[in-house]
Design an enzyme around this catalytic site. Structure first.
Site, short mmCIF file in Angstrom:
data_model
loop_
_atom_site.label_atom_id
_atom_site.label_comp_id
_atom_site.label_asym_id
_atom_site.label_seq_id
_atom_site.Cartn_x
_atom_site.Cartn_y
_atom_site.Cartn_z
N ASP A 204 35.44 31.25 38.15
CA ASP A 204 36.77 31.81 37.87
C ASP A 204 37.40 32.43 39.12
O ASP A 204 37.36 33.64 39.32
CB ASP A 204 36.71 32.86 36.76
CG ASP A 204 36.36 32.25 35.41
OD1 ASP A 204 36.50 31.01 35.28
OD2 ASP A 204 35.96 32.99 34.50
N ASP B 251 38.31 39.59 40.81
CA ASP B 251 38.13 39.90 39.40
C ASP B 251 36.66 39.72 39.01
O ASP B 251 36.33 39.29 37.91
CB ASP B 251 39.01 39.00 38.53
CG ASP B 251 39.03 39.42 37.06
OD1 ASP B 251 39.01 40.63 36.79
OD2 ASP B 251 39.04 38.53 36.19
#
Length: 280
Positions: free
Chosen positions: A185, A168
């Site tokens: 993340d 992502d």
């Protein structure tokens, strides 16, 4: 500030001495600045599954393992115990990826502990000593954009050499400290060898970088770094020193139309999440 309920167990255990402020709220977690003794760190509080806007598609779960067959069966059936195990797998994926990538020389925050659904880790700071800005918030001239793009391609290569794909990657989950980009993340991190869509995910991550930096460096918009990196990996010759050109030879086999359609659908979902996240 008042201690959030999810952080109270860490305060009770002496892992956190004080919660200073909320740093950011994203699609999968809320991050707080905390004090631990003489150090300032950050605490990432994962949102419950029904509160996350991030699509936990099968593509992100493929290749992940649990401790035993009972847990695997419970996760497949979606029982209460299975949902609890799925949450633990989701949260531990980031901790595992951070340790694995840090050991491989990738620029990621240092993790300390994951306790009660909270990841305690290094607070990445900028040149001014404050919390580092996201790449999306950093003004870029062509020279700096080229430097950062080159650095991030090297990070992607190092990650893949360690068997990990971000899954992502975008300008919203890259911080910039005094020494350049830092990747954050990673709960959706993909096992490069265990996922059937690993190549597509890798190429999309790299394409996201090209699209972002392409606003300043238009020549990147037609580059093929993602495909080139994946081809080198599949051939078993990818190393941290691999020279990249951004070009690959035209394929001689017919395209997999079904795979392309699935990738477009997933990209559309992720773009919806990205837009929502940027407005958070």
């Amino acid at each position: 500030m008042k201690t959030p309920k999810r952080l109270q167990p860490l305060v009770d255990e002496g892992l956190i001495d004080e919660v200073s402020r909320q740093l950011m709220s994203g699609k999968e977690a809320i991050v707080y600045v905390v004090r631990c003794g003489d150090e300032v760190r950050c605490a990432k509080v994962y949102k419950e599954a029904n509160q996350r806007s991030f699509h936990q598609a099968v593509a992100y779960q493929e290749g992940r393992r649990v401790k035993n067959s009972r847990q695997a069966r419970a996760m497949e059936k979606g029982t209460r115990y299975g949902r609890k195990m799925a949450e633990e797998v989701w949260q531990n994926a980031e901790v595992d990826a951070l340790y694995r990538l840090a050991a491989a020389g990738v620029r990621v925050p240092t993790p300390y502990i994951c306790f009660e659904g909270v990841l305690l880790m290094e607070l990445v700071t900028g040149a001014d000593g404050n919390a580092a800005p996201r790449l999306n918030d950093v003004p870029l001239e062509p020279e700096l954009a080229r430097e950062y793009h080159t650095a991030l391609l090297r990070q992607v290569v190092l990650m893949l050499c360690a068997g990990v794909i971000h899954g992502d990657l975008s300008e919203y989950n890259i911080l910039v400290d005094a020494n350049g980009p830092v990747i954050i993340d990673l709960p959706q991190a993909i096992d490069a060898a265990g996922s059937s869509v690993a190549g597509a995910m890798l190429e999309r991550d790299v394409s996201n970088l090209a699209t972002f930096f392409g606003a300043v460096l238009p020549e990147l918009l037609g580059s093929q770094y993602g495909e080139e990196i994946w081809n080198l990996y599949q051939a078993g010759v990818l190393t941290a020193e691999s020279k990249l050109t951004g070009r690959v030879a035209a394929p001689e086999t017919p395209a997999d139309v079904g795979a392309v359609i699935r990738e477009i659908a997933l990209a559309r979902e992720e773009e919806e999440d990205r837009v929502a996240y940027s407005g958070a």
